[in-house]
Design a protein around this motif. Structure first.
Motif, PDB file in Angstrom:
ATOM      1  N   MET A 121      32.968  72.976  63.676  1.00  0.00           N
ATOM      2  CA  MET A 121      32.434  73.334  62.358  1.00  0.00           C
ATOM      3  C   MET A 121      33.103  74.668  62.006  1.00  0.00           C
ATOM      4  O   MET A 121      32.761  75.704  62.572  1.00  0.00           O
ATOM      5  CB  MET A 121      30.918  73.506  62.407  1.00  0.00           C
ATOM      6  N   HIS A 122      34.074  74.608  61.093  1.00  0.00           N
ATOM      7  CA  HIS A 122      34.831  75.808  60.742  1.00  0.00           C
ATOM      8  C   HIS A 122      34.375  76.262  59.355  1.00  0.00           C
ATOM      9  O   HIS A 122      34.652  75.610  58.351  1.00  0.00           O
ATOM     10  CB  HIS A 122      36.330  75.515  60.791  1.00  0.00           C
ATOM     11  N   CYS A 123      33.629  77.360  59.345  1.00  0.00           N
ATOM     12  CA  CYS A 123      32.928  77.805  58.143  1.00  0.00           C
ATOM     13  C   CYS A 123      33.644  79.019  57.556  1.00  0.00           C
ATOM     14  O   CYS A 123      33.576  80.118  58.120  1.00  0.00           O
ATOM     15  CB  CYS A 123      31.474  78.153  58.488  1.00  0.00           C
ATOM     16  N   PHE A 124      34.338  78.802  56.440  1.00  0.00           N
ATOM     17  CA  PHE A 124      35.084  79.879  55.788  1.00  0.00           C
ATOM     18  C   PHE A 124      34.175  80.514  54.737  1.00  0.00           C
ATOM     19  O   PHE A 124      33.777  79.872  53.768  1.00  0.00           O
ATOM     20  CB  PHE A 124      36.357  79.317  55.158  1.00  0.00           C
ATOM     21  N   LEU A 125      33.837  81.775  54.970  1.00  0.00           N
ATOM     22  CA  LEU A 125      32.751  82.406  54.218  1.00  0.00           C
ATOM     23  C   LEU A 125      33.181  83.112  52.937  1.00  0.00           C
ATOM     24  O   LEU A 125      32.325  83.488  52.146  1.00  0.00           O
ATOM     25  CB  LEU A 125      32.019  83.413  55.126  1.00  0.00           C
ATOM     26  N   ASP A 126      34.476  83.296  52.728  1.00  0.00           N
ATOM     27  CA  ASP A 126      34.935  84.053  51.550  1.00  0.00           C
ATOM     28  C   ASP A 126      34.937  83.135  50.328  1.00  0.00           C
ATOM     29  O   ASP A 126      35.976  82.803  49.753  1.00  0.00           O
ATOM     30  CB  ASP A 126      36.320  84.627  51.818  1.00  0.00           C
ATOM     31  N   THR A 127      33.733  82.735  49.908  1.00  0.00           N
ATOM     32  CA  THR A 127      33.632  81.706  48.861  1.00  0.00           C
ATOM     33  C   THR A 127      34.200  82.116  47.506  1.00  0.00           C
ATOM     34  O   THR A 127      34.641  81.242  46.758  1.00  0.00           O
ATOM     35  CB  THR A 127      32.170  81.242  48.699  1.00  0.00           C
ATOM     36  N   PRO A 128      34.228  83.421  47.122  1.00  0.00           N
ATOM     37  CA  PRO A 128      34.885  83.742  45.848  1.00  0.00           C
ATOM     38  C   PRO A 128      36.363  83.348  45.823  1.00  0.00           C
ATOM     39  O   PRO A 128      36.931  83.134  44.753  1.00  0.00           O
ATOM     40  CB  PRO A 128      34.716  85.268  45.751  1.00  0.00           C
ATOM     41  N   ARG A 129      36.978  83.211  47.000  1.00  0.00           N
ATOM     42  CA  ARG A 129      38.368  82.743  47.057  1.00  0.00           C
ATOM     43  C   ARG A 129      38.433  81.233  47.179  1.00  0.00           C
ATOM     44  O   ARG A 129      39.260  80.583  46.518  1.00  0.00           O
ATOM     45  CB  ARG A 129      39.100  83.395  48.243  1.00  0.00           C
ATOM     46  N   TRP A 130      37.567  80.649  48.038  1.00  0.00           N
ATOM     47  CA  TRP A 130      37.734  79.229  48.353  1.00  0.00           C
ATOM     48  C   TRP A 130      37.176  78.293  47.298  1.00  0.00           C
ATOM     49  O   TRP A 130      37.787  77.262  47.002  1.00  0.00           O
ATOM     50  CB  TRP A 130      37.095  78.917  49.719  1.00  0.00           C
ATOM     51  N   PHE A 131      36.020  78.606  46.727  1.00  0.00           N
ATOM     52  CA  PHE A 131      35.411  77.646  45.808  1.00  0.00           C
ATOM     53  C   PHE A 131      36.256  77.421  44.549  1.00  0.00           C
ATOM     54  O   PHE A 131      36.429  76.273  44.136  1.00  0.00           O
ATOM     55  CB  PHE A 131      33.963  78.043  45.497  1.00  0.00           C
TER      56      PHE A 131
END
Length: 329
Positions: free
Chosen positions: A305-315
């Protein structure tokens, strides 16, 4: 450059190669945004020099030559991107601490649609998906840049040794030697890559449905049943990573307790199933972005489970909404 029609035709011809070039640059650089910058630079250079392109090679191989030079220039600093599992050993739950590292430390996720060209050949599609898996791209980062070029062009894109030699202005013997060394390096890192990247079968789809139900219900017993006993959970930009279903579920009900009642929205990243993770909005109704999860599956269980937390970049990159309404299902 010619008249407007010619200029439009050139634009169209160059743009037709964007997705496959982005996939190539992503494998080289390990960064979604650097890959897109490299491709933009490649297409601008190609546009400016199109009148010098005399058709002595195909347009595709000419663009790959430009893209290779752009990537090699970007890699001159010698920095390689990594996953948390590449940098340290796992942290026991009792010592879990969230220490962020700079953004340019991390291997980044990438939407399938930006890097995987459409193909009618199932075998070709499977190779393409396999070669953008997080584990494979991370392994590529351990190769010197020119070995990376050779391995990607020969093994992933099925170029002939003579074509790679021409692109790199070197000999076929040199290309074959570089490929042999690259294969040897990657073979030392075998065992990291999850199931083959064929389309999800019925069993895998049902496994993911059960995962969503367990995660959204924050049912740790149900989640434990779906995780391999040595499953890993990573959370870039934090260097912490956890191994084993007990530590993962223990973390979720302690440090991660604020994620109870979350919602998962299916997407695809790196040739693998992925989810946009929205947690309950602490300031009102609805749900707000928390992580992009990329899921590894092997032998009928979840191994990563690889959780990338920098959502302002990823979403935004994945075209995901910046909130979900309270009645989202």
């Amino acid at each position: 450059m010619g008249d407007l029609t010619t200029a439009t035709d050139i634009d169209s011809r160059l743009e037709g190669h964007r997705v496959e070039l982005t996939g190539y640059c992503y494998r080289m650089l390990g960064s979604a945004f650097e890959a897109e910058d490299a491709v933009q630079d490649t297409l601008v250079r190609a546009w400016r020099n199109f009148d010098k392109f005399e058709g002595r090679s195909s347009l595709r191989s000419w663009l790959y030559r430009i893209a290779t030079n752009v990537c090699l220039d970007m890699l001159n600093a010698g920095k390689k991107r990594a996953r948390p599992v590449d940098l340290t050993g796992p942290t026991p739950l009792a010592r879990a601490a969230l220490n962020p590292l700079p953004e340019n430390t991390w291997l980044e996720p990438m939407p399938d649609g930006r890097i995987l060209p459409t193909t009618a050949d199932p075998a070709e599609a499977a190779v393409a998906r396999e070669s953008v898996r997080l584990a494979f791209v991370a392994a590529l980062q351990h190769l010197p840049p020119k070995q990376r070029v050779v391995l990607i062009l020969r093994e992933v894109l099925a170029w002939k040794a003579s074509e790679v030699a021409e692109l790199l202005d070197t000999s076929v013997a040199s290309v074959n030697s570089a490929l042999q060394r690259a294969r040897a390096t990657l073979s030392e890192r075998e065992g990291l890559v999850p199931d083959s990247a064929d389309p999800l079968d019925e069993g895998q789809r049902k496994l993911l449905e059960r995962y969503v139900a367990a995660f959204e219900g924050y049912d740790m017993a149900a989640l434990t049943a779906l995780l391999h006993e040595d499953a890993v959970m990573t959370m870039p930009p934090f260097d912490l990573w956890l191994q084993g279903h007990d530590d993962i579920t223990g973390f979720m009900v302690s440090h991660g307790a604020g994620c109870a009642g979350s919602r998962l929205v299916a997407t695809e990243a790196n040739g693998a199933p992925a989810f946009a993770h929205y947690k309950p909005n602490p300031d009102g109704p609805g749900f707000v972005p928390w992580a992009l999860q990329v899921i590894d599956i092997s032998d009928g269980v979840i191994t990563g489970m690889h959780c990338f937390l920098d959502t302002p970049r990823w979403f935004p990159l994945f075209g995901l909404p910046d909130r979900l309404d309270a009645d989202a299902t």
